[in-house]
Design a protein around this motif. Structure first.
Motif, PDB file in Angstrom:
ATOM      1  N   GLU A 218     -16.197  -6.202   5.067  1.00  0.00           N
ATOM      2  CA  GLU A 218     -15.592  -7.291   5.827  1.00  0.00           C
ATOM      3  C   GLU A 218     -14.609  -8.098   4.988  1.00  0.00           C
ATOM      4  N   THR A 219     -14.259  -7.569   3.776  1.00  0.00           N
ATOM      5  CA  THR A 219     -13.347  -8.312   2.911  1.00  0.00           C
ATOM      6  C   THR A 219     -12.040  -8.579   3.612  1.00  0.00           C
ATOM      7  N   THR A 220     -11.550  -7.609   4.374  1.00  0.00           N
ATOM      8  CA  THR A 220     -10.406  -7.855   5.243  1.00  0.00           C
ATOM      9  C   THR A 220     -10.890  -7.813   6.689  1.00  0.00           C
ATOM     10  N   ASN A 221     -10.298  -8.628   7.504  1.00  0.00           N
ATOM     11  CA  ASN A 221     -10.738  -8.842   8.877  1.00  0.00           C
ATOM     12  C   ASN A 221     -10.567  -7.585   9.724  1.00  0.00           C
ATOM     13  N   ALA A 222     -11.620  -7.215  10.437  1.00  0.00           N
ATOM     14  CA  ALA A 222     -11.564  -6.024  11.299  1.00  0.00           C
ATOM     15  C   ALA A 222     -10.609  -6.210  12.476  1.00  0.00           C
ATOM     16  N   ASP A 223     -10.249  -7.460  12.777  1.00  0.00           N
ATOM     17  CA  ASP A 223      -9.326  -7.719  13.882  1.00  0.00           C
ATOM     18  C   ASP A 223      -7.862  -7.550  13.485  1.00  0.00           C
ATOM     19  N   ILE A 224      -7.621  -7.158  12.235  1.00  0.00           N
ATOM     20  CA  ILE A 224      -6.250  -7.006  11.753  1.00  0.00           C
ATOM     21  C   ILE A 224      -5.915  -5.514  11.633  1.00  0.00           C
ATOM     22  N   GLU A 225      -4.932  -5.058  12.385  1.00  0.00           N
ATOM     23  CA  GLU A 225      -4.429  -3.688  12.250  1.00  0.00           C
ATOM     24  C   GLU A 225      -3.487  -3.647  11.054  1.00  0.00           C
ATOM     25  N   HIS A 325       7.570  -6.812   0.017  1.00  0.00           N
ATOM     26  CA  HIS A 325       7.158  -5.931  -1.073  1.00  0.00           C
ATOM     27  C   HIS A 325       5.636  -5.874  -1.064  1.00  0.00           C
ATOM     28  N   ILE A 326       5.073  -4.793  -1.508  1.00  0.00           N
ATOM     29  CA  ILE A 326       3.621  -4.704  -1.639  1.00  0.00           C
ATOM     30  C   ILE A 326       3.182  -5.717  -2.693  1.00  0.00           C
ATOM     31  N   PRO A 327       2.108  -6.463  -2.489  1.00  0.00           N
ATOM     32  CA  PRO A 327       1.689  -7.476  -3.465  1.00  0.00           C
ATOM     33  C   PRO A 327       1.328  -6.859  -4.814  1.00  0.00           C
ATOM     34  N   PHE A 328       1.349  -7.696  -5.849  1.00  0.00           N
ATOM     35  CA  PHE A 328       1.054  -7.230  -7.192  1.00  0.00           C
ATOM     36  C   PHE A 328      -0.422  -6.894  -7.384  1.00  0.00           C
ATOM     37  N   ASP A 329      -1.313  -7.530  -6.630  1.00  0.00           N
ATOM     38  CA  ASP A 329      -2.744  -7.298  -6.838  1.00  0.00           C
ATOM     39  C   ASP A 329      -3.483  -7.333  -5.505  1.00  0.00           C
ATOM     40  N   PRO A 330      -4.666  -6.714  -5.442  1.00  0.00           N
ATOM     41  CA  PRO A 330      -5.437  -6.636  -4.194  1.00  0.00           C
ATOM     42  C   PRO A 330      -5.822  -8.003  -3.629  1.00  0.00           C
ATOM     43  N   GLU A 331      -6.133  -8.976  -4.495  1.00  0.00           N
ATOM     44  CA  GLU A 331      -6.545 -10.284  -4.002  1.00  0.00           C
ATOM     45  C   GLU A 331      -5.412 -10.964  -3.241  1.00  0.00           C
ATOM     46  N   SER A 332      -4.177 -10.798  -3.714  1.00  0.00           N
ATOM     47  CA  SER A 332      -3.036 -11.361  -2.997  1.00  0.00           C
ATOM     48  C   SER A 332      -2.887 -10.714  -1.629  1.00  0.00           C
ATOM     49  N   GLN A 362      -2.714   2.569  -3.459  1.00  0.00           N
ATOM     50  CA  GLN A 362      -4.033   3.178  -3.663  1.00  0.00           C
ATOM     51  C   GLN A 362      -4.992   2.205  -4.334  1.00  0.00           C
ATOM     52  N   LYS A 363      -4.463   1.383  -5.232  1.00  0.00           N
ATOM     53  CA  LYS A 363      -5.303   0.392  -5.916  1.00  0.00           C
ATOM     54  C   LYS A 363      -5.854  -0.617  -4.915  1.00  0.00           C
ATOM     55  N   GLY A 369     -11.213  -1.939  -0.165  1.00  0.00           N
ATOM     56  CA  GLY A 369     -11.999  -1.154   0.782  1.00  0.00           C
ATOM     57  C   GLY A 369     -11.435  -1.241   2.184  1.00  0.00           C
ATOM     58  N   THR A 370     -10.111  -1.360   2.272  1.00  0.00           N
ATOM     59  CA  THR A 370      -9.478  -1.543   3.564  1.00  0.00           C
ATOM     60  C   THR A 370      -8.924  -0.236   4.108  1.00  0.00           C
TER      61      THR A 370
END
Length: 505
Positions: A218-225, A325-332, A362-363, A369-370
């Motif tokens: 659930e780290t990222t919201n399931a309601d977000i495509e 641009h793709i963010p620099f890190d997963p938390e962003s 990929q990182k 886990g999205t």
């Protein structure tokens, strides 16, 4: 038997949590019936008086998770019983408004405290019997150090968005604020992520806390495509415009890496006909407030922003988030896409990347886990078909005005009805200007070949050692050349100036 058991399984409601009837009335007026996962787990812990660490991403209902039980436990004796510390003045205002909404039937009074506004007015409002203070770290620490609130002793202190405060350089301020707080208090810490400095802070300020966390899935919201599009570097502007043209966007945020990129792209989107405006740390506070007010009132439909500037902006009707641009890190990435899909609504997160950025993709997928799906940027022909479908629906739904027959009668004097219809539809089509090249992005066959070559090079690099990383290093330096990131520019200024400048973000 199993079906019967599932039918008998009771769905948890706010009524089951034992909250005061005045609070339940406010919850029902707001349209909520069932608590979110973080609320269902946190509210009983807070009601019991325990210290707590809550980990959940933005948009999951964290404010209600701590404010509802806090309001329930209040004595309402005219003193400040709850202090909430938030990273930005925008978030402080929104949290204060939400707490007021939940506590209005109890007569709860809230005050927002932040820099850039009158000390006297804020202190006067607190002195008139405020029950809740929501504050930014800099102004709160200044008030405490100058002993402007000599009897300030809240029984509950909440640290909201702790990891964002860490990113903005407020950790020392937070630690010092807690040195002024009463030892006999209940302390709650909420954070989307738990880096080591936040864990250390939690150990200092909390006593035997209960840990409440949503699951990794659930780290990222399931309601977000979540979608990503593979393009060439020079296609970014065309791709973002084409995707906005093809999507049914109500209100969207476009994230950029640098301040200069925000300024440039907001102009590009404005020239393309979008109600776009930029937001970054070099803007004056008055400018920032004007942009945010416009975004909330729909006079600005597209907010182009850096990561730091957009933190603290929590608007429930954002339909799309675009990563230029793709963010620099997963938390962003988690923080960015959490701006959409809020309050039970559906949202969409779209990321643009080049083949050289697959490693970053990929990182993110591995750590977060999205589930991100690949899609192709619509061609001009695709968009024309979509526009035709939309026009048909618009015509079917169009209200017929009384004056319409007058215009039709005049036209029929010189033109037959079929030609009139063709001309009117052509007028609509004439306004459907599709910008950019016919095709944008890397086609499927070429993309597969690139991925195959990249996979082989990855194997070769592993056997050769570090020499194969030179291309990636060159890419990173080139990606930052457009201007310093908000985070990078802050860290170069040192601790004190970092805290002084943070109110601009």
């Amino acid at each position: 038997m199993q079906d019967n058991a599932q039918q008998e399984e009771k769905v948890l409601t706010f009524d089951d949590l034992g909250l005061k009837k005045e609070i339940l009335k406010s919850i029902k007026f707001a349209g909520f019936t069932s608590p979110s996962p973080i609320q269902a787990q946190a509210i009983p812990v807070v009601l019991a008086g325990r210290d707590m660490v809550g980990q959940a991403h933005t948009g999951t209902g964290k404010t209600a998770a701590f404010s509802l039980p806090a309001l329930h436990n209040m004595k309402l004796d005219g003193s400040v019983e709850l202090l909430v510390i938030t990273p930005t003045r925008e978030l402080a205002t929104q949290v204060s408004d939400e707490i007021f909404k939940y506590g209005k039937n109890l007569g709860v009074r809230t005050v927002t405290v932040y820099g850039g506004s009158s000390y006297k007015r804020q202190l006067d409002l607190i002195g008139r019997g405020a029950n809740v203070v929501v504050a930014t770290p800099g102004r709160m620490l200044d008030i405490l150090k100058k002993n402007m609130l000599p009897d300030f002793a809240p029984s509950m202190v909440v640290l909201d968005e702790a990891d964002e405060m860490l990113d903005m350089g407020f950790l020392d301020d937070i630690t010092e604020i807690f040195s002024y707080m009463p030892t006999d208090r209940q302390t709650l810490l909420f954070s989307a992520t738990m880096p080591q400095p936040i864990k250390t802070l939690a150990h200092k300020i909390l006593e035997n806390p209960e840990f409440v966390s949503i699951t990794k899935g659930e780290t990222t919201n399931a309601d977000i495509e979540q979608l990503y599009y593979v393009i060439d570097e020079h296609e970014r502007d065309d791709a973002i415009i084409r995707l906005m043209d093809s999507e049914t966007t109500k209100k969207s945020v476009v994230f950029c890496r640098t301040k200069s990129e925000v300024d440039r792209l907001s102009n590009v989107l404005s020239n393309a006909g979008y109600l776009a405006n930029g937001l970054h740390g070099d803007m004056e506070q008055r400018q920032r407030e004007t942009v945010i007010k416009g975004f909330k009132s729909n006079s600005v439909k597209v907010l182009v922003a850096t990561d730091v500037a957009a933190r603290g902006i929590h608007v429930n009707n954002i339909s799309h988030v675009f990563n230029y641009h793709i963010p620099f890190d997963p938390e962003s990435y988690v923080h960015r896409i959490g701006r959409t899909g809020r309050a039970g609504t559906k949202g969409k997160a779209i990321t643009l990347l080049t083949p050289l950025e697959f490693k970053e993709l990929q990182k993110i997928k591995k750590i977060v886990g999205t589930s991100m799906e690949h899609a192709f940027v619509p061609s001009k022909n695709d968009l024309r078909q979509t526009n035709i479908d939309n026009i048909v629906k618009s015509i079917e739904d169009q209200k017929i005005y009384d004056e319409a027959h007058l215009i039709l009668d005049k036209l029929k004097e010189d033109i037959d009805e079929e030609t009139i219809m063709y001309k009117l539809i052509s007028m609509i089509l004439n306004k459907q200007d599709i910008k950019g090249p016919s095709n944008i992005g890397i086609p499927a066959d070429k993309l597969q070949a690139i991925l195959d070559r990249a996979s082989k090079r990855g194997g070769d690099r592993n056997s050769r050692g570090r020499g194969g990383n030179r291309r990636a290093g060159h890419r990173n330096s080139r990606g930052r050349s457009g201007g310093s990131r908000d985070g990078g520019s802050r860290s170069s200024r040192g601790g004190d100036s970092r805290r002084r400048s943070s109110n601009r973000h």
